[in-house]
Design a protein around this motif. Structure first.
Motif, PDB file in Angstrom:
ATOM      1  N   TYR A 184      16.046  22.058  -6.618  1.00  0.00           N
ATOM      2  CA  TYR A 184      16.458  22.238  -5.222  1.00  0.00           C
ATOM      3  C   TYR A 184      15.507  21.546  -4.267  1.00  0.00           C
ATOM      4  CZ  TYR A 184      17.930  24.947  -1.075  1.00  0.00           C
ATOM      5  OH  TYR A 184      18.392  25.335   0.154  1.00  0.00           O
ATOM      6  N   GLN A 185      14.205  21.686  -4.536  1.00  0.00           N
ATOM      7  CA  GLN A 185      13.200  21.192  -3.599  1.00  0.00           C
ATOM      8  C   GLN A 185      13.034  19.685  -3.650  1.00  0.00           C
ATOM      9  OE1 GLN A 185      12.697  22.902  -6.325  1.00  0.00           O
ATOM     10  NE2 GLN A 185      10.975  22.091  -7.499  1.00  0.00           N
ATOM     11  N   VAL A 215       9.328  26.723  -3.542  1.00  0.00           N
ATOM     12  CA  VAL A 215      10.150  25.995  -2.573  1.00  0.00           C
ATOM     13  C   VAL A 215       9.676  26.411  -1.187  1.00  0.00           C
ATOM     14  CG1 VAL A 215      12.476  25.537  -1.713  1.00  0.00           C
ATOM     15  CG2 VAL A 215      12.117  26.019  -4.155  1.00  0.00           C
ATOM     16  N   GLY A 219      12.501  23.578   2.436  1.00  0.00           N
ATOM     17  CA  GLY A 219      13.285  23.153   1.285  1.00  0.00           C
ATOM     18  C   GLY A 219      12.732  21.916   0.604  1.00  0.00           C
ATOM     19  N   ARG A 222      14.166  18.226   1.032  1.00  0.00           N
ATOM     20  CA  ARG A 222      15.340  18.331   1.917  1.00  0.00           C
ATOM     21  C   ARG A 222      14.931  18.292   3.389  1.00  0.00           C
ATOM     22  NH1 ARG A 222      20.039  22.021  -0.683  1.00  0.00           N
ATOM     23  NH2 ARG A 222      19.849  21.328  -2.852  1.00  0.00           N
ATOM     24  N   TYR A 224      14.456  20.511   5.844  1.00  0.00           N
ATOM     25  CA  TYR A 224      15.366  21.191   6.765  1.00  0.00           C
ATOM     26  C   TYR A 224      14.789  21.257   8.174  1.00  0.00           C
ATOM     27  CZ  TYR A 224      18.061  23.062   2.787  1.00  0.00           C
ATOM     28  OH  TYR A 224      18.839  23.226   1.668  1.00  0.00           O
ATOM     29  N   LEU A 229      13.501  28.600   5.307  1.00  0.00           N
ATOM     30  CA  LEU A 229      13.684  29.429   4.118  1.00  0.00           C
ATOM     31  C   LEU A 229      12.620  30.518   4.084  1.00  0.00           C
ATOM     32  CD1 LEU A 229      14.457  26.765   1.380  1.00  0.00           C
ATOM     33  CD2 LEU A 229      16.077  28.132   2.710  1.00  0.00           C
ATOM     34  N   LEU A 249      19.119  31.422  -3.961  1.00  0.00           N
ATOM     35  CA  LEU A 249      18.872  30.217  -3.171  1.00  0.00           C
ATOM     36  C   LEU A 249      19.742  29.064  -3.651  1.00  0.00           C
ATOM     37  CD1 LEU A 249      17.182  28.574  -1.106  1.00  0.00           C
ATOM     38  CD2 LEU A 249      15.548  28.155  -2.966  1.00  0.00           C
ATOM     39  N   ASP A 253      23.740  26.880  -2.047  1.00  0.00           N
ATOM     40  CA  ASP A 253      23.980  25.464  -1.767  1.00  0.00           C
ATOM     41  C   ASP A 253      25.477  25.176  -1.741  1.00  0.00           C
ATOM     42  OD1 ASP A 253      22.559  22.576  -1.887  1.00  0.00           O
ATOM     43  OD2 ASP A 253      24.461  22.533  -2.963  1.00  0.00           O
TER      44      ASP A 253
END
Length: 548
Positions: A184-185, A215, A219, A222, A224, A229, A249, A253
């Motif tokens: 994700y990160q 994370v 993010g 990403r 953000y 988060l 988490l 998505d």
């Protein structure tokens, strides 16, 4: 251990720490015995028992279906439906406290639900984090269906799934996608969004569905700017609560929700669902096995809760039989492997190394003896045109340099050459003509011919290995990594190497298999277009990859 950091076992609940002390005193216990000792910690609701007070669903004021829906493991007359109720997904209890929730489910022929073919009621128990695993039987083979859940006034998103064709008789074709490695990160799940719009029958997830690493509030890659988060994600996952929240988490998505809603999944795990490069009861930092098994039990439990898996995959403490077999008529047999739970510890300290006595010890195994027997027995009984082996790490020989005796990865099958030799000998003995190995793990796309003798390019080709790129792990990637020319020169059986993110789309027919490597140009910014980087064909009965 860094100052101020708790030991892994100290972060678990007191009853699990007591179990760890018990296991440490009895070092002769096998992993199976450890599972029995830890089974009390799974807290499953007793069959037929009301384990918690029932929530009045009229009191659910916020959408409980924030994590989407999913389906999995299609059989000819059955499919598994999944969801999790969590109006507050980043709270430890999902916003539902310790109350059980009644949920209705429906399966229909059409997305408007004009013709309901199956319906029922299930209980979302707090003991399994309000997840539902509904095994729907009595469906017609080879059909597309639509499904949804309802509780109180809330209706879930509509999911689309399908059943496998009838077990007897050939299917005319099968199209599937292989995916893996979605940190994700490290980027957006753009490839999943494209896959949601692709015309495939099923998606095979080969592992590293989530990563245990921290994370941050933005993010990671990403970056953000429209959200922050919670800090609870900014630490490594160790406890059951950690793993559960990390799945929340990921499931939030929208691209991952979209692909799950459109296609049934067949999932297996690799290492990061638990801890990087672990092997059986050994982690990479030398944690005592008894303590690491507690972490593994937590990871396995959270994995089952948050994946479209059937009851037969439910863990017992730190044990779970994830390897299993599925069929697509007589066109394809899928032997889904687990190369983490039963493997011998990596040789030579898990560093790239030339093959030697330690790695080539015949007693070493990457599958464990029972899974190896199961695989070879299944091949002997197979009447499928294509025998497909979804698994985790590179199966084919992969020399990492141009030295006369090159280093190889001790974490891949190269570190377990006796295991690979036994598997290939079993395939030859069973008369498997069309073997396809599917692999994830390495974050890049490879296409290999599987050779009878990897050091002799003119030896017989026994099958093909398709290695899918990562969804996000590794960041944006490049077409030709710095070792591109070295790998292609050192490994003549390597027919393709691409370092971008994406997935592989495979179409099987009785005559041939075609693999299309689908890649995106970037994952650190959303919305990148998808292209086909390369396509290969291998013919039934005449194995060997050729450009399409």
């Amino acid at each position: 251990m860094p100052p101020g950091r708790q030991s892994p076992s100290s972060q678990h609940a007191p009853e699990l720490r007591a179990a760890a002390r018990h296991l440490a005193r009895r070092r002769f216990l096998t992993v199976t015995a450890a599972a029995a000792a830890l089974a009390f910690g799974t807290h499953l609701p007793a069959t037929g028992a009301a384990s918690a007070a029932e929530l009045d669903t009229a009191r659910i004021t916020d959408d409980p279906f924030t994590l989407g829906v999913a389906s999995g493991d299609p059989w000819p007359g059955s499919v598994l439906l999944w969801t999790r109720l969590a109006p507050e997904p980043y709270e430890a209890d999902g916003g539902l406290a310790q109350q059980r929730v009644v949920v209705d489910w429906e399966v229909a022929d059409d997305e408007r639900f004009g013709t309901i073919v199956r319906r029922g009621t299930a209980i979302a128990h707090p003991e399994v984090h309000h997840t539902l695993h509904v095994e729907v039987d009595g469906l017609a083979p080879g059909r597309v269906y639509y499904y949804r859940f309802r509780t109180g006034t809330w209706i879930s998103p509509t999911g689309r799934t399908r059943t496998a064709p009838a077990a007897i008789g050939p299917a005319s074709a099968l199209t599937f996608a292989a995916v893996s490695c979605q940190a994700y990160q490290e980027g957006y799940f753009t490839a999943h969004r494209h896959l949601a719009g692709d015309d495939v029958d099923v998606v095979l997830h080969l592992g590293d569905y989530l990563y245990e690493y921290a994370v941050d509030a933005a993010g990671g890659a990403r970056k953000y700017t429209d959200r922050v988060l919670p800090d609870l994600f900014n630490r490594e996952t160790v406890t059951l609560e950690d793993y559960r929240l990390r799945y929340a988490l990921y499931h939030r998505d929208p691209d991952l929700q979209a692909v799950h809603a459109m296609h049934p999944f067949v999932v297996t795990w690799d290492d990061h669902e638990t801890e990087n490069n672990y092997a059986a009861d050994s982690d990479e930092t030398g944690t005592p096995p008894a303590a690491f098994l507690l972490r593994r039990a937590a990871a396995y439990r959270a994995h089952w809760e948050n994946q479209p898996l059937r009851a037969s995959q439910l863990p017992n403490g730190p044990d779970a039989q994830l390897y299993r077999r599925l069929h697509w008529g007589t066109l394809a047999q899928f032997d889904v492997l687990d190369t983490r739970q039963y493997r011998s510890d990596q040789a030579y300290g898990d560093r790239p190394h030339i093959p030697g006595p330690e790695s080539d010890d015949p007693a070493r195994t990457i599958t464990g003896a029972a899974q190896e027997r199961w695989l070879l027995d299944g091949w002997r009984a197979s009447d499928a045109v294509w025998n497909v082996m979804p698994q985790q790490v590179c199966f084919s020989q992969r020399k990492l340099d141009l030295s006369p005796v090159a280093k190889v990865s001790m974490d891949a099958w190269d570190g377990y050459r006796a295991s690979r030799d036994r598997v290939l000998a079993g395939a030859k003995a069973a008369g498997i003509d069309n073997l396809m190995v599917l692999t994830g793990d390495v974050h890049v796309g490879y296409a290999f011919d599987i050779k009878d003798d990897f050091d002799n390019p003119s030896s017989r080709t026994l099958g093909t290995e398709i290695v899918t790129p990562s969804i996000a792990s590794g960041g944006d990637g490049i077409v030709r990594p710095t070792n591109w020319a070295t790998y292609l020169s050192a490994n003549p059986h390597l027919k393709f190497y691409n370092g971008q993110r994406g997935y592989v789309r495979v179409r099987l027919t009785p005559e041939a298999a075609r693999a299309d490597f689908k890649t995106v140009s970037a994952v650190t910014t959303p919305g990148a277009p998808i292209t086909t980087a390369a396509s290969f064909v291998t013919e039934a009965g005449a194995q060997g990859l050729k450009p399409a």
